[in-house]
Design an enzyme around this catalytic site. Sequence first.
Site, PDB file in Angstrom:
ATOM      1  N   ASP A   1       0.831  -1.201   0.000  1.00 20.31           N
ATOM      2  CA  ASP A   1       0.000   0.000   0.000  1.00 20.31           C
ATOM      3  C   ASP A   1       0.868   1.254   0.000  1.00 20.31           C
ATOM      4  O   ASP A   1       0.601   2.216  -0.732  1.00 20.31           O
ATOM      5  CB  ASP A   1      -0.919  -0.014   1.224  1.00 20.31           C
ATOM      6  CG  ASP A   1      -1.705   1.275   1.371  1.00 20.31           C
ATOM      7  OD1 ASP A   1      -2.580   1.538   0.531  1.00 20.31           O
ATOM      8  OD2 ASP A   1      -1.436   2.024   2.328  1.00 20.31           O
TER       9      ASP A   1
ATOM     10  N   GLU B   1      -2.206  -5.369  -3.469  1.00 22.16           N
ATOM     11  CA  GLU B   1      -1.188  -4.603  -2.747  1.00 22.16           C
ATOM     12  C   GLU B   1      -0.105  -5.519  -2.183  1.00 22.16           C
ATOM     13  O   GLU B   1       1.077  -5.143  -2.139  1.00 22.16           O
ATOM     14  CB  GLU B   1      -1.841  -3.790  -1.632  1.00 22.16           C
ATOM     15  CG  GLU B   1      -2.692  -2.640  -2.159  1.00 22.16           C
ATOM     16  CD  GLU B   1      -3.356  -1.839  -1.065  1.00 22.16           C
ATOM     17  OE1 GLU B   1      -3.502  -0.611  -1.238  1.00 22.16           O
ATOM     18  OE2 GLU B   1      -3.743  -2.431  -0.031  1.00 22.16           O
TER      19      GLU B   1
END
Length: 240
Positions: free
Chosen positions: A46, A118
């Site tokens: 992320d 992610e």
Amino acid sequence: MHPLEQRLGYTFRQTAFLQEALTHPSVGHERQRHHQDNQRLEFLGDAVLQLVITEYLYSHFPREREGRLTKLRARLVSRDALKTHAQGLDLGRHLLMGRGEESSGGRERTSTLADAFEAIIGAIYLDSDFATARDFILRQTREALDQVLDRPIDVNPKGQLQETLQGIAMQGPSYEMISATGPEHAKTFVVEVRWGERSLGRGSGGSKQAAEIEAARDALARQLWAKDKNKSENPAADQD
């Protein structure tokens, strides 16, 4: 070679990173013991994704203010956007997850697919370097980035539609759900946006909010209210 690596366009030096990125937390929960899952890699991925997208927007929109850049970034890294990228890689099929999670539709769940995407970014970053992870992100998000370059103003279609219509008359648009189909974990909503009695557009999505956004975007593209600009402040004068 893992069958997913060809889709990723990347071959792992340490396959343990890929294995970890594809392991859903439900595996450990079901076995009731510690099991390395993809949550830590998702946390790392992320951060890498945010930096790459932020850098891209900063470079390509030199005149935009911070607030607009933040909205553009939010659009590009939203859960729905990441789910789309994950589906393009067919990540759901390769995830390791508990039987309960799988039976409840876990392989198609938005949060699961977004987290996995992610985690893959985090795994590539650890297995190689930032430049390689950056290339992967830009390659996977190319279509979305091109759309932002083509339509940088289309950040908040609902707000833009509201502002446009209230500039013509005092009445704003309303949204009506037409249908909700599919299983509970993967429903598709269809919403119609109306202005008085006039239908301006329709949209569909995995949530009511997403469908409303698509309906507003459809209305902005069609601009059916244009013929009413010189009429009175009653938008319901005509009916489709």
